[in-house]
Motif scaffolding. Structure first.
Motif, PDB file in Angstrom:
ATOM      1  N   ALA A  52       0.978  -1.375   0.084  1.00 31.97           N
ATOM      2  CA  ALA A  52       0.047  -0.219   0.090  1.00 31.97           C
ATOM      3  C   ALA A  52       0.882   1.131   0.121  1.00 31.97           C
ATOM      4  O   ALA A  52       0.463   2.339  -0.533  1.00 31.97           O
ATOM      5  CB  ALA A  52      -0.775   0.010   1.293  1.00 31.97           C
ATOM      6  N   SER A  53       2.148   1.017   0.232  1.00 34.25           N
ATOM      7  CA  SER A  53       3.084   2.342   0.509  1.00 34.25           C
ATOM      8  C   SER A  53       3.823   2.530  -0.648  1.00 34.25           C
ATOM      9  O   SER A  53       4.182   3.855  -1.001  1.00 34.25           O
ATOM     10  CB  SER A  53       4.145   2.244   1.762  1.00 34.25           C
ATOM     11  OG  SER A  53       4.763   1.171   1.534  1.00 34.25           O
ATOM     12  N   ARG A  54       3.699   1.572  -1.462  1.00 31.66           N
ATOM     13  CA  ARG A  54       4.555   1.858  -2.689  1.00 31.66           C
ATOM     14  C   ARG A  54       4.481   2.999  -3.800  1.00 31.66           C
ATOM     15  O   ARG A  54       5.107   3.607  -4.183  1.00 31.66           O
ATOM     16  CB  ARG A  54       4.634   0.400  -3.785  1.00 31.66           C
ATOM     17  CG  ARG A  54       5.203  -0.586  -2.828  1.00 31.66           C
ATOM     18  CD  ARG A  54       5.695  -1.850  -3.745  1.00 31.66           C
ATOM     19  NE  ARG A  54       5.976  -3.100  -2.763  1.00 31.66           N
ATOM     20  CZ  ARG A  54       6.922  -3.467  -2.293  1.00 31.66           C
ATOM     21  NH1 ARG A  54       7.946  -2.388  -2.099  1.00 31.66           N
ATOM     22  NH2 ARG A  54       7.123  -4.389  -1.565  1.00 31.66           N
ATOM     23  N   PRO A  55       3.067   3.611  -3.844  1.00 31.90           N
ATOM     24  CA  PRO A  55       2.801   4.734  -4.796  1.00 31.90           C
ATOM     25  C   PRO A  55       3.413   6.051  -3.954  1.00 31.90           C
ATOM     26  O   PRO A  55       3.554   6.890  -4.789  1.00 31.90           O
ATOM     27  CB  PRO A  55       1.198   4.652  -4.528  1.00 31.90           C
ATOM     28  CG  PRO A  55       0.844   3.281  -4.371  1.00 31.90           C
ATOM     29  CD  PRO A  55       1.858   2.759  -3.410  1.00 31.90           C
ATOM     30  N   HIS A  56       3.815   5.815  -2.892  1.00 32.35           N
ATOM     31  CA  HIS A  56       4.468   7.158  -2.169  1.00 32.35           C
ATOM     32  C   HIS A  56       5.974   6.755  -1.817  1.00 32.35           C
ATOM     33  O   HIS A  56       6.145   6.063  -0.841  1.00 32.35           O
ATOM     34  CB  HIS A  56       3.532   7.488  -0.884  1.00 32.35           C
ATOM     35  CG  HIS A  56       4.044   8.715  -0.472  1.00 32.35           C
ATOM     36  ND1 HIS A  56       5.229   9.119   0.242  1.00 32.35           N
ATOM     37  CD2 HIS A  56       2.987   9.793  -0.201  1.00 32.35           C
ATOM     38  CE1 HIS A  56       5.085  10.321   0.734  1.00 32.35           C
ATOM     39  NE2 HIS A  56       3.955  10.762   0.163  1.00 32.35           N
TER      40      HIS A  56
END
Length: 217
Positions: A52-56
Motif C-alpha cells: 500500500a505504501s509503494r505509490p508514495h
C-alpha cells in the motif's frame, strides 16, 4: 510516568536552578509500571502495508528503513547522506535519544532504494528526505501513512509500532534481549523486557525442532 516527569522537573529546580531545597517527589512511592504495549505486524500485515505504501516513494523508503533497522521515526526522517555508508552498508546515528552513537544496518530493498535515491539527490541539500519544494517545510507522511493503513486494512497501529515490529522479529529469530537493546539503542534491559515472551515462544519452537531431529517428537 506523571510522577517521574514531575520529579525530573523538581530535580532541575533543586539543581542547577536552586529554587528548591529538596525534591518532594522523593517521598512519593512510585507505582510499578506495566510492561507496555507491544503491537507488531504479522507477515501478512507487513506485506499489505508495504504494498500500500509503494505509490508514495518517501513513505515506502521510510517504512523499509524503520522495519529493517528499528530506528525511531525522527532518526529515519532526519537522515542525512553523510550518515550513509553504502560500502559498509551501515547508517551512523550521531545524536540519538540516549546520547550515544548507534550503527544501523542498511540491507535488502531499503539499501537498493536508497542507492537509487542517492543517484538523483539534490547536491545542495544533504537530507535523505528533503523538504517539499513548494512549501520548504519538512515532508510530512501523516496523510500518506493514514491512507496506506486504510488501504492495507490495518487498525490499532502507530508509526512507533514499526520499531516494536523490528524488535519482535529479531527476538523471534533468536536474537537475545541484550543484542536487541543494543540495536534499538536502549541502555537497560527493562525497555526490551516486554519482548521476553516472544523469546520463550522461540525456545519452545527450537525445542520442537530438536525433538524432530532426534526422532522423539
Amino acid at each position: 510516568r506523571y510522577v517521574a516527569a514531575l520529579s525530573a522537573c523538581l530535580t532541575h529546580a533543586v539543581k542547577p536552578l536552586e529554587w528548591l531545597d529538596r525534591n518532594p517527589c522523593r517521598l512519593v512511592t512510585k507505582a510499578k509500571e506495566n510492561a507496555g504495549r507491544v503491537r507488531f505486524l504479522s507477515q501478512d500485515e507487513m506485506k499489505r502495508l508495504l504494498d500500500a505504501s509503494r505509490p508514495h516513494a518517501d513513505l515506502n523508503l521510510a517504512l523499509l528503513l524503520s522495519l529493517t533497522t528499528g530506528g525511531r521515526q525522527s532518526e529515519i526522517m532526519g537522515l542525512r547522506w553523510p550518515q550513509v555508508d553504502f560500502q559498509r552498508q551501515t547508517i551512523l546515528l550521531h545524536d540519538t535519544k540516549n546520547g550515544e552513537k548507534r550503527v544501523l544496518p542498511l540491507v535488502g530493498e531499503a539499501y537498493t532504494l536508497l542507492q537509487e535515491r542517492a543517484k538523483v539527490r539534490n547536491l545542495k541539500d544533504d537530507r535523505v528526505f528533503p523538504p517539499a519544494k513548494a512549501t520548504g517545510k519538512n515532508r510530512g507522511l501523516r496523510e500518506a501513512w493514514d491512507k496506506a493503513l486504510k488501504t492495507a486494512g490495518i487498525s490499532n497501529f502507530r508509526w512507533h509500532d514499526l520499531r516494536h515490529t523490528a524488535a519482535s522479529y529479531l527476538v523471534m529469530n533468536g536474537v537475545s534481549l541484550v543484542e536487541v537493546a543494543k540495536i534499538l539503542g536502549h541502555r537497560t534491559l527493562s525497555m526490551v523486557a516486554r519482548y521476553a515472551h516472544l523469546s520463550d515462544e522461540h525456545v519452545v519452537a527450537t525445542g520442537k525442532q530438536l525433538a524432530e531431529k532426534m526422532g522423539v517428537a
